[in-house]
Every structure is written in structure tokens, then in C-alpha cells.
Design a protein around this motif. Structure first.
Motif, PDB file in Angstrom:
ATOM      1  N   GLY A  29       3.678  19.444 -31.074  1.00 45.86           N
ATOM      2  CA  GLY A  29       3.165  20.715 -30.573  1.00 45.86           C
ATOM      3  C   GLY A  29       3.678  21.879 -31.401  1.00 45.86           C
ATOM      4  N   CYS A  30       4.948  21.838 -31.770  1.00 42.02           N
ATOM      5  CA  CYS A  30       5.534  22.889 -32.588  1.00 42.02           C
ATOM      6  C   CYS A  30       4.793  22.984 -33.926  1.00 42.02           C
ATOM      7  CB  CYS A  30       7.023  22.610 -32.810  1.00 42.02           C
ATOM      8  SG  CYS A  30       7.913  23.937 -33.633  1.00 42.02           S
ATOM      9  N   LEU A  31       4.539  21.839 -34.542  1.00 40.68           N
ATOM     10  CA  LEU A  31       3.814  21.823 -35.814  1.00 40.68           C
ATOM     11  C   LEU A  31       2.398  22.366 -35.651  1.00 40.68           C
ATOM     12  CD1 LEU A  31       5.075  18.415 -37.198  1.00 40.68           C
ATOM     13  CD2 LEU A  31       5.548  20.693 -38.152  1.00 40.68           C
ATOM     14  N   LYS A  32       1.750  22.029 -34.542  1.00 33.42           N
ATOM     15  CA  LYS A  32       0.396  22.524 -34.275  1.00 33.42           C
ATOM     16  C   LYS A  32       0.401  24.048 -34.189  1.00 33.42           C
ATOM     17  CE  LYS A  32      -1.604  22.725 -30.153  1.00 33.42           C
ATOM     18  NZ  LYS A  32      -2.160  22.368 -28.856  1.00 33.42           N
ATOM     19  N   PHE A  33       1.366  24.610 -33.466  1.00 32.00           N
ATOM     20  CA  PHE A  33       1.410  26.065 -33.302  1.00 32.00           C
ATOM     21  C   PHE A  33       1.778  26.766 -34.609  1.00 32.00           C
ATOM     22  CE2 PHE A  33       2.160  24.896 -28.715  1.00 32.00           C
ATOM     23  CZ  PHE A  33       0.876  25.228 -28.320  1.00 32.00           C
ATOM     24  N   ILE A  34       2.636  26.149 -35.420  1.00 30.46           N
ATOM     25  CA  ILE A  34       2.952  26.727 -36.729  1.00 30.46           C
ATOM     26  C   ILE A  34       1.690  26.780 -37.578  1.00 30.46           C
ATOM     27  CG2 ILE A  34       4.179  26.326 -38.903  1.00 30.46           C
ATOM     28  CD1 ILE A  34       6.537  25.238 -37.163  1.00 30.46           C
ATOM     29  N   LYS A  35       0.938  25.683 -37.593  1.00 31.13           N
ATOM     30  CA  LYS A  35      -0.299  25.634 -38.376  1.00 31.13           C
ATOM     31  C   LYS A  35      -1.300  26.679 -37.864  1.00 31.13           C
ATOM     32  CE  LYS A  35      -1.714  21.847 -40.285  1.00 31.13           C
ATOM     33  NZ  LYS A  35      -1.538  22.314 -41.645  1.00 31.13           N
ATOM     34  N   GLN A  36      -1.416  26.823 -36.551  1.00 27.64           N
ATOM     35  CA  GLN A  36      -2.322  27.830 -35.993  1.00 27.64           C
ATOM     36  C   GLN A  36      -1.838  29.237 -36.339  1.00 27.64           C
ATOM     37  OE1 GLN A  36      -2.664  26.777 -31.830  1.00 27.64           O
ATOM     38  NE2 GLN A  36      -4.138  25.150 -32.261  1.00 27.64           N
ATOM     39  N   GLY A  37      -0.531  29.434 -36.370  1.00 31.38           N
ATOM     40  CA  GLY A  37       0.024  30.722 -36.789  1.00 31.38           C
ATOM     41  C   GLY A  37      -0.318  31.027 -38.237  1.00 31.38           C
ATOM     42  N   ILE A  46      -3.562  39.255 -35.978  1.00 30.76           N
ATOM     43  CA  ILE A  46      -2.165  39.516 -35.626  1.00 30.76           C
ATOM     44  C   ILE A  46      -1.818  38.990 -34.237  1.00 30.76           C
ATOM     45  CG2 ILE A  46      -0.481  41.365 -35.204  1.00 30.76           C
ATOM     46  CD1 ILE A  46      -2.006  42.925 -37.442  1.00 30.76           C
ATOM     47  N   GLU A  47      -2.728  39.148 -33.288  1.00 29.93           N
ATOM     48  CA  GLU A  47      -2.452  38.688 -31.922  1.00 29.93           C
ATOM     49  C   GLU A  47      -2.255  37.174 -31.863  1.00 29.93           C
ATOM     50  OE1 GLU A  47      -4.317  38.832 -27.405  1.00 29.93           O
ATOM     51  OE2 GLU A  47      -5.448  39.724 -29.048  1.00 29.93           O
ATOM     52  N   GLN A  48      -3.157  36.417 -32.486  1.00 32.37           N
ATOM     53  CA  GLN A  48      -3.039  34.959 -32.474  1.00 32.37           C
ATOM     54  C   GLN A  48      -1.834  34.477 -33.278  1.00 32.37           C
ATOM     55  OE1 GLN A  48      -4.607  32.496 -30.665  1.00 32.37           O
ATOM     56  NE2 GLN A  48      -5.247  34.338 -29.578  1.00 32.37           N
ATOM     57  N   LYS A  49      -1.520  35.181 -34.366  1.00 37.46           N
ATOM     58  CA  LYS A  49      -0.321  34.856 -35.149  1.00 37.46           C
ATOM     59  C   LYS A  49       0.898  34.947 -34.240  1.00 37.46           C
ATOM     60  CE  LYS A  49       1.783  38.098 -36.876  1.00 37.46           C
ATOM     61  NZ  LYS A  49       2.721  39.101 -37.285  1.00 37.46           N
ATOM     62  N   ASN A  50       1.021  36.062 -33.539  1.00 29.30           N
ATOM     63  CA  ASN A  50       2.155  36.303 -32.665  1.00 29.30           C
ATOM     64  C   ASN A  50       2.232  35.264 -31.546  1.00 29.30           C
ATOM     65  OD1 ASN A  50       4.406  37.901 -31.714  1.00 29.30           O
ATOM     66  ND2 ASN A  50       3.042  38.633 -30.102  1.00 29.30           N
ATOM     67  N   ILE A  51       1.115  34.987 -30.890  1.00 28.32           N
ATOM     68  CA  ILE A  51       1.086  34.020 -29.778  1.00 28.32           C
ATOM     69  C   ILE A  51       1.535  32.639 -30.248  1.00 28.32           C
ATOM     70  CG2 ILE A  51      -0.488  32.723 -28.278  1.00 28.32           C
ATOM     71  CD1 ILE A  51      -2.074  35.403 -27.952  1.00 28.32           C
ATOM     72  N   THR A  97       3.280  33.072 -44.489  1.00 20.33           N
ATOM     73  CA  THR A  97       2.921  31.651 -44.404  1.00 20.33           C
ATOM     74  C   THR A  97       3.957  30.792 -45.141  1.00 20.33           C
ATOM     75  OG1 THR A  97       1.464  31.819 -46.332  1.00 20.33           O
ATOM     76  CG2 THR A  97       0.446  32.092 -44.160  1.00 20.33           C
ATOM     77  N   GLU A  98       4.650  31.380 -46.132  1.00 19.86           N
ATOM     78  CA  GLU A  98       5.664  30.627 -46.878  1.00 19.86           C
ATOM     79  C   GLU A  98       6.823  30.241 -45.963  1.00 19.86           C
ATOM     80  OE1 GLU A  98       4.466  33.641 -47.931  1.00 19.86           O
ATOM     81  OE2 GLU A  98       3.240  32.995 -49.625  1.00 19.86           O
ATOM     82  N   ILE A  99       7.263  31.182 -45.141  1.00 18.24           N
ATOM     83  CA  ILE A  99       8.355  30.868 -44.208  1.00 18.24           C
ATOM     84  C   ILE A  99       7.882  29.831 -43.194  1.00 18.24           C
ATOM     85  CG2 ILE A  99       9.903  31.782 -42.423  1.00 18.24           C
ATOM     86  CD1 ILE A  99       9.933  34.440 -43.993  1.00 18.24           C
ATOM     87  N   LEU A 100       6.635  29.955 -42.745  1.00 13.95           N
ATOM     88  CA  LEU A 100       6.103  28.958 -41.806  1.00 13.95           C
ATOM     89  C   LEU A 100       6.055  27.579 -42.454  1.00 13.95           C
ATOM     90  CD1 LEU A 100       3.280  30.945 -39.968  1.00 13.95           C
ATOM     91  CD2 LEU A 100       5.581  30.390 -39.142  1.00 13.95           C
ATOM     92  N   ASP A 101       5.715  27.518 -43.737  1.00 16.34           N
ATOM     93  CA  ASP A 101       5.734  26.234 -44.457  1.00 16.34           C
ATOM     94  C   ASP A 101       7.148  25.643 -44.470  1.00 16.34           C
ATOM     95  OD1 ASP A 101       3.036  26.001 -45.161  1.00 16.34           O
ATOM     96  OD2 ASP A 101       3.308  27.077 -47.060  1.00 16.34           O
ATOM     97  N   GLU A 102       8.127  26.509 -44.711  1.00 12.90           N
ATOM     98  CA  GLU A 102       9.525  26.066 -44.731  1.00 12.90           C
ATOM     99  C   GLU A 102       9.919  25.474 -43.380  1.00 12.90           C
ATOM    100  OE1 GLU A 102      13.787  28.286 -44.330  1.00 12.90           O
ATOM    101  OE2 GLU A 102      12.322  29.263 -45.624  1.00 12.90           O
ATOM    102  N   VAL A 103       9.616  26.183 -42.298  1.00 11.34           N
ATOM    103  CA  VAL A 103       9.965  25.705 -40.949  1.00 11.34           C
ATOM    104  C   VAL A 103       9.217  24.411 -40.652  1.00 11.34           C
ATOM    105  CG1 VAL A 103       9.883  26.252 -38.488  1.00 11.34           C
ATOM    106  CG2 VAL A 103      10.540  28.028 -40.135  1.00 11.34           C
ATOM    107  N   ALA A 104       7.932  24.370 -41.002  1.00  5.70           N
ATOM    108  CA  ALA A 104       7.132  23.161 -40.760  1.00  5.70           C
ATOM    109  C   ALA A 104       7.733  21.958 -41.487  1.00  5.70           C
ATOM    110  CB  ALA A 104       5.688  23.380 -41.180  1.00  5.70           C
ATOM    111  N   GLY A 105       8.293  22.174 -42.667  1.00  5.63           N
ATOM    112  CA  GLY A 105       8.931  21.085 -43.413  1.00  5.63           C
ATOM    113  C   GLY A 105      10.104  20.493 -42.646  1.00  5.63           C
ATOM    114  N   PHE A 106      10.940  21.361 -42.089  1.00  5.21           N
ATOM    115  CA  PHE A 106      12.077  20.893 -41.279  1.00  5.21           C
ATOM    116  C   PHE A 106      11.585  20.151 -40.035  1.00  5.21           C
ATOM    117  CE2 PHE A 106      14.572  24.096 -43.588  1.00  5.21           C
ATOM    118  CZ  PHE A 106      15.773  23.440 -43.761  1.00  5.21           C
ATOM    119  N   VAL A 107      10.639  20.755 -39.318  1.00  6.75           N
ATOM    120  CA  VAL A 107      10.162  20.158 -38.067  1.00  6.75           C
ATOM    121  C   VAL A 107       9.487  18.817 -38.346  1.00  6.75           C
ATOM    122  CG1 VAL A 107       8.636  20.458 -36.064  1.00  6.75           C
ATOM    123  CG2 VAL A 107       9.968  22.404 -36.914  1.00  6.75           C
TER     124      VAL A 107
END
Length: 133
Positions: A29-37, A46-51, A97-107
Motif C-alpha cells: 500500500g505504501c508503494l502504491k501511494f508513493i507511485k500515485q504521489g 497538488i491536492e492528490q500529491k499531498n493526499i 519525484t526523485e525523493i519519492l523514488d529513493e523512499v520507494a527503493g527502501f520500501v
């Protein structure tokens, strides 16, 4: 009468899952929300990114509170979760998106290791129940 069979299936999956499977679901689920972000950033929504980034943060917080911190490995995981939560906050503020890629890699790595642990436990349970590996 079930109005939404997909929702009924999802609810049943959660209600019948083992704690290990629930953790796996949280990682997914965390990975899904990161990808949607990430998609929301690319679409400048911006609203969907934040959510979605906040949903990913909430999952990592949930994973944090389930840790048994008397074990050293759990203390290390807690520090990693805290780090990832702060990186998600930064990604949200910067729209990165680069930071999100980094977090997604860990998760992804956590999820894959967790999946391996579940598979190994199943093998051990089969052996303990008289099965063969």
C-alpha cells in the motif's frame, strides 16, 4: 447483498490475513501511494500529491508503532522509518519525484525481505507439521 465485490474481497483479505501478510499489505500500500504521489506531481495535481504522500507517511507510522523496540533490529527499523517519513515530508514540500523514488527503493527492499521471511516461515511450518521441503 454485496454492492461492491472488489471491496468485499479486499475486506475479507485483510480480515483473514496473518500479521505477516498484513505487514506485506502495508508495504504494498505504501508503494502504491508513493507511485500515485509521483503521478500527481507529474500531472501538477497538488491536492492528490499531498493526499497520497500523507497516506504513505501514515503507513510508515503504523509500521513504526508495531515494532518491538526492545530488539536492536527493531530500533534500527524505527530509525529508518523515521528517516523515510521525513523524506516523504520533504518530497511533499518540494514536489520531488526523485525523493519519492529513493523512499520507494527502501520500501521495496523492506517488502521483498519481508516476503522472503514469510516464505521461509511457511517452509518451516510445513516441516514442523510433517511436510517436506
Amino acid at each position: 447483498m454485496v454492492r461492491n465485490p472488489q471491496q468485499a474481497y479486499a475486506n475479507n483479505s485483510v480480515n483473514t490475513a496473518s500479521p505477516g501478510e498484513l505487514t506485506l499489505m502495508l508495504y504494498n500500500g505504501c508503494l502504491k501511494f508513493i507511485k500515485q504521489g509521483q503521478m500527481a506531481i507529474e500531472q501538477k495535481n497538488i491536492e492528490q500529491k499531498n493526499i497520497n504522500i500523507q497516506k504513505a507517511q501514515a503507513i510508515l507510522r503504523e509500521l513504526s508503532v508495531t515494532l518491538k523496540t526492545e530488539q536492536e533490529v527493531a530500533k534500527n527499523m524505527l530509525a529508518l522509518y523515521d528517516f523515510l517519513i521525513s523524506r516523504l515530508m520533504e518530497a511533499n514540500v518540494k514536489g520531488s519525484t526523485e525523493i519519492l523514488d529513493e523512499v520507494a527503493g527502501f520500501v521495496t527492499e523492506f517488502r521483498d525481505v519481508w516476503k522472503q521471511v514469510i516464505q521461509e516461515n511457511r517452509k518451516l511450518q510445513q516441516v514442523g507439521a510433517g511436510g517436506t521441503v
